[in-house]
Write a protein that holds these residues in place. Sequence first.
Motif, PDB file in Angstrom:
ATOM      1  N   GLY A 180       5.801  -2.609   7.803  1.00 52.76           N
ATOM      2  CA  GLY A 180       5.688  -2.521   6.345  1.00 52.76           C
ATOM      3  C   GLY A 180       6.071  -1.149   5.844  1.00 52.76           C
ATOM      4  O   GLY A 180       6.763  -1.016   4.820  1.00 52.76           O
ATOM      5  N   TYR A 181       5.631  -0.121   6.576  1.00 50.18           N
ATOM      6  CA  TYR A 181       5.979   1.248   6.186  1.00 50.18           C
ATOM      7  C   TYR A 181       7.485   1.494   6.303  1.00 50.18           C
ATOM      8  O   TYR A 181       8.099   2.086   5.395  1.00 50.18           O
ATOM      9  CB  TYR A 181       5.233   2.254   7.065  1.00 50.18           C
ATOM     10  N   LEU A 182       8.082   1.096   7.420  1.00 50.18           N
ATOM     11  CA  LEU A 182       9.509   1.348   7.645  1.00 50.18           C
ATOM     12  C   LEU A 182      10.375   0.678   6.582  1.00 50.18           C
ATOM     13  O   LEU A 182      11.338   1.272   6.081  1.00 50.18           O
ATOM     14  CB  LEU A 182       9.918   0.862   9.039  1.00 50.18           C
ATOM     15  N   ILE A 183      10.042  -0.561   6.229  1.00 52.49           N
ATOM     16  CA  ILE A 183      10.805  -1.260   5.192  1.00 52.49           C
ATOM     17  C   ILE A 183      10.624  -0.564   3.851  1.00 52.49           C
ATOM     18  O   ILE A 183      11.583  -0.367   3.094  1.00 52.49           O
ATOM     19  CB  ILE A 183      10.371  -2.739   5.109  1.00 52.49           C
ATOM     20  N   SER A 184       9.392  -0.182   3.551  1.00 53.19           N
ATOM     21  CA  SER A 184       9.106   0.536   2.305  1.00 53.19           C
ATOM     22  C   SER A 184       9.886   1.837   2.237  1.00 53.19           C
ATOM     23  O   SER A 184      10.547   2.139   1.226  1.00 53.19           O
ATOM     24  CB  SER A 184       7.603   0.824   2.203  1.00 53.19           C
ATOM     25  N   ASP A 185       9.827   2.610   3.312  1.00 49.18           N
ATOM     26  CA  ASP A 185      10.497   3.911   3.331  1.00 49.18           C
ATOM     27  C   ASP A 185      12.013   3.763   3.289  1.00 49.18           C
ATOM     28  O   ASP A 185      12.708   4.557   2.641  1.00 49.18           O
ATOM     29  CB  ASP A 185      10.077   4.681   4.582  1.00 49.18           C
ATOM     30  N   LEU A 186      12.522   2.741   3.969  1.00 50.67           N
ATOM     31  CA  LEU A 186      13.963   2.507   3.976  1.00 50.67           C
ATOM     32  C   LEU A 186      14.470   2.197   2.569  1.00 50.67           C
ATOM     33  O   LEU A 186      15.511   2.720   2.136  1.00 50.67           O
ATOM     34  CB  LEU A 186      14.285   1.340   4.920  1.00 50.67           C
ATOM     35  N   LEU A 187      13.744   1.390   1.836  1.00 55.29           N
ATOM     36  CA  LEU A 187      14.126   1.063   0.458  1.00 55.29           C
ATOM     37  C   LEU A 187      14.058   2.298  -0.438  1.00 55.29           C
ATOM     38  O   LEU A 187      14.929   2.512  -1.292  1.00 55.29           O
ATOM     39  CB  LEU A 187      13.222  -0.036  -0.095  1.00 55.29           C
ATOM     40  N   LEU A 188      13.037   3.135  -0.230  1.00 54.78           N
ATOM     41  CA  LEU A 188      12.902   4.365  -1.022  1.00 54.78           C
ATOM     42  C   LEU A 188      14.036   5.342  -0.710  1.00 54.78           C
ATOM     43  O   LEU A 188      14.560   6.001  -1.618  1.00 54.78           O
ATOM     44  CB  LEU A 188      11.553   5.026  -0.734  1.00 54.78           C
ATOM     45  N   ILE A 189      14.409   5.431   0.562  1.00 51.54           N
ATOM     46  CA  ILE A 189      15.518   6.311   0.954  1.00 51.54           C
ATOM     47  C   ILE A 189      16.807   5.880   0.252  1.00 51.54           C
ATOM     48  O   ILE A 189      17.563   6.705  -0.259  1.00 51.54           O
ATOM     49  CB  ILE A 189      15.706   6.300   2.479  1.00 51.54           C
ATOM     50  N   ILE A 190      17.052   4.578   0.237  1.00 50.99           N
ATOM     51  CA  ILE A 190      18.268   4.055  -0.394  1.00 50.99           C
ATOM     52  C   ILE A 190      18.219   4.256  -1.919  1.00 50.99           C
ATOM     53  O   ILE A 190      19.202   4.706  -2.521  1.00 50.99           O
ATOM     54  CB  ILE A 190      18.433   2.556  -0.056  1.00 50.99           C
ATOM     55  N   VAL A 241       0.828  -1.206   0.000  1.00 51.85           N
ATOM     56  CA  VAL A 241       0.000   0.000   0.000  1.00 51.85           C
ATOM     57  C   VAL A 241       0.862   1.255   0.000  1.00 51.85           C
ATOM     58  O   VAL A 241       0.609   2.200  -0.755  1.00 51.85           O
ATOM     59  CB  VAL A 241      -0.964   0.008   1.206  1.00 51.85           C
ATOM     60  N   PHE A 242       1.897   1.271   0.834  1.00 57.06           N
ATOM     61  CA  PHE A 242       2.741   2.462   0.927  1.00 57.06           C
ATOM     62  C   PHE A 242       3.583   2.667  -0.332  1.00 57.06           C
ATOM     63  O   PHE A 242       3.859   3.808  -0.712  1.00 57.06           O
ATOM     64  CB  PHE A 242       3.623   2.402   2.182  1.00 57.06           C
ATOM     65  N   GLN A 243       3.971   1.592  -0.974  1.00 54.83           N
ATOM     66  CA  GLN A 243       4.665   1.722  -2.259  1.00 54.83           C
ATOM     67  C   GLN A 243       3.715   2.291  -3.315  1.00 54.83           C
ATOM     68  O   GLN A 243       4.095   3.152  -4.116  1.00 54.83           O
ATOM     69  CB  GLN A 243       5.190   0.357  -2.711  1.00 54.83           C
ATOM     70  N   LEU A 244       2.478   1.808  -3.304  1.00 52.35           N
ATOM     71  CA  LEU A 244       1.471   2.297  -4.247  1.00 52.35           C
ATOM     72  C   LEU A 244       1.178   3.777  -4.004  1.00 52.35           C
ATOM     73  O   LEU A 244       1.063   4.565  -4.953  1.00 52.35           O
ATOM     74  CB  LEU A 244       0.190   1.480  -4.092  1.00 52.35           C
ATOM     75  N   LEU A 245       1.092   4.157  -2.743  1.00 52.25           N
ATOM     76  CA  LEU A 245       0.865   5.561  -2.398  1.00 52.25           C
ATOM     77  C   LEU A 245       1.986   6.441  -2.926  1.00 52.25           C
ATOM     78  O   LEU A 245       1.753   7.511  -3.477  1.00 52.25           O
ATOM     79  CB  LEU A 245       0.747   5.718  -0.876  1.00 52.25           C
ATOM     80  N   PHE A 246       3.209   5.974  -2.741  1.00 54.01           N
ATOM     81  CA  PHE A 246       4.373   6.767  -3.168  1.00 54.01           C
ATOM     82  C   PHE A 246       4.455   6.896  -4.685  1.00 54.01           C
ATOM     83  O   PHE A 246       4.623   8.003  -5.215  1.00 54.01           O
ATOM     84  CB  PHE A 246       5.661   6.136  -2.636  1.00 54.01           C
ATOM     85  N   HIS A 247       4.338   5.790  -5.389  1.00 57.20           N
ATOM     86  CA  HIS A 247       4.584   5.777  -6.835  1.00 57.20           C
ATOM     87  C   HIS A 247       3.390   6.241  -7.663  1.00 57.20           C
ATOM     88  O   HIS A 247       3.578   6.709  -8.795  1.00 57.20           O
ATOM     89  CB  HIS A 247       4.986   4.370  -7.285  1.00 57.20           C
ATOM     90  N   HIS A 277      17.208   5.668  12.507  1.00 53.84           N
ATOM     91  CA  HIS A 277      15.894   5.636  13.154  1.00 53.84           C
ATOM     92  C   HIS A 277      15.103   4.395  12.722  1.00 53.84           C
ATOM     93  O   HIS A 277      14.560   3.650  13.561  1.00 53.84           O
ATOM     94  CB  HIS A 277      15.117   6.905  12.798  1.00 53.84           C
ATOM     95  N   HIS A 278      15.035   4.147  11.421  1.00 55.54           N
ATOM     96  CA  HIS A 278      14.250   3.023  10.904  1.00 55.54           C
ATOM     97  C   HIS A 278      14.833   1.680  11.350  1.00 55.54           C
ATOM     98  O   HIS A 278      14.088   0.771  11.735  1.00 55.54           O
ATOM     99  CB  HIS A 278      14.199   3.077   9.375  1.00 55.54           C
ATOM    100  N   LEU A 279      16.154   1.552  11.295  1.00 52.49           N
ATOM    101  CA  LEU A 279      16.793   0.291  11.685  1.00 52.49           C
ATOM    102  C   LEU A 279      16.622   0.020  13.176  1.00 52.49           C
ATOM    103  O   LEU A 279      16.367  -1.122  13.584  1.00 52.49           O
ATOM    104  CB  LEU A 279      18.280   0.318  11.315  1.00 52.49           C
ATOM    105  N   ALA A 280      16.749   1.061  13.989  1.00 55.08           N
ATOM    106  CA  ALA A 280      16.575   0.901  15.444  1.00 55.08           C
ATOM    107  C   ALA A 280      15.149   0.475  15.762  1.00 55.08           C
ATOM    108  O   ALA A 280      14.920  -0.408  16.606  1.00 55.08           O
ATOM    109  CB  ALA A 280      16.910   2.208  16.160  1.00 55.08           C
ATOM    110  N   ALA A 281      14.184   1.092  15.091  1.00 52.97           N
ATOM    111  CA  ALA A 281      12.780   0.755  15.316  1.00 52.97           C
ATOM    112  C   ALA A 281      12.482  -0.680  14.868  1.00 52.97           C
ATOM    113  O   ALA A 281      11.819  -1.441  15.579  1.00 52.97           O
ATOM    114  CB  ALA A 281      11.878   1.736  14.580  1.00 52.97           C
ATOM    115  N   LEU A 282      12.979  -1.059  13.691  1.00 50.25           N
ATOM    116  CA  LEU A 282      12.744  -2.403  13.183  1.00 50.25           C
ATOM    117  C   LEU A 282      13.367  -3.462  14.086  1.00 50.25           C
ATOM    118  O   LEU A 282      12.778  -4.537  14.313  1.00 50.25           O
ATOM    119  CB  LEU A 282      13.307  -2.540  11.766  1.00 50.25           C
ATOM    120  N   TYR A 283      14.537  -3.160  14.618  1.00 49.74           N
ATOM    121  CA  TYR A 283      15.226  -4.088  15.528  1.00 49.74           C
ATOM    122  C   TYR A 283      14.373  -4.335  16.766  1.00 49.74           C
ATOM    123  O   TYR A 283      14.206  -5.486  17.208  1.00 49.74           O
ATOM    124  CB  TYR A 283      16.585  -3.504  15.901  1.00 49.74           C
ATOM    125  N   ALA A 284      13.818  -3.274  17.318  1.00 56.82           N
ATOM    126  CA  ALA A 284      12.998  -3.409  18.522  1.00 56.82           C
ATOM    127  C   ALA A 284      11.667  -4.094  18.205  1.00 56.82           C
ATOM    128  O   ALA A 284      11.194  -4.945  18.965  1.00 56.82           O
ATOM    129  CB  ALA A 284      12.749  -2.026  19.131  1.00 56.82           C
TER     130      ALA A 284
END
Length: 262
Positions: free
Chosen positions: A97-107, A18-24, A121-128
């Motif tokens: 799902g959002y954090l992974i989506s956003d992380l890939l878009l950032i890269i 959904v978040f990828q669809l929203l972005f693109h 921020h995203h990696l720390a949150a995903l780890y927890a």
Amino acid sequence: MASFSNLTIGIAVASFTVFQLLFHVLSSWVSTRITRGFKNLSQKRKIEWNSRTVSTFHALVVGGFCLYILLYDDAVNADPLWGDPSIVKLNIAITTGYLISDLLLIIFYWKAIGDKFFVIHHLAALYAYYFVLSEGLLAYFGNFRLLAEFSTPFVNQRWFFEVLGYPKSSKANIINGMLMTIVFFVVRIAVMPVYYSHVISSFGTEGFHRLGFAAQSAWIISSVVLDIMNVMWMVKIAKGCCKVICLIGQEETKTHRNGKSA
């Protein structure tokens, strides 16, 4: 061994999609119909615009869900470490799902929206959140962290006004800036004593020892890292707010002088 339920995986995958669809697709389509200024933006600005639109949508969804859980999920609130995480998992799966989506878009779009602090921020949150989703631990604390999302729409709106050419002294900019500062402080800084009082009160308990070193470390380290960044961002926002207040004072002084000279 840690395991993810099919429901958790399904929600995270659906969230990512959904978040990828929203972005693109959807962000640009909606934005061109809401404001003419979007068409005049550079490609780099459009990328960041779409990223922030997605960020705002995510914040509104999980922020509202988070508040509901804090107010009405008695099982989680009664036992912050081991309370039934069923509802919290749904919210955190959306965020994952959002954090992974956003992380890939950032890269992928690093030149346009790359930011090392957001990666941390995203990696720390995903780890927890891994421990919440896989083992059902620390549901209260995982959900509590999502309160911070309530400040995101105001931060993004400030950027939208800037790229659309709104003067910093405009009423819309000033109101949003004041709300941004207040909400950011309330949901990211003022809540720290509440959050860490629950953390400290759990130390030494039977439930705390049951967590194990890996979960304990992920919980404490990610919390400290995220809050250090929150303090850094708060300082920047406070400085910006002070500049706006000074700008208002200067405008009022000019108006007063012009009134006198007239």
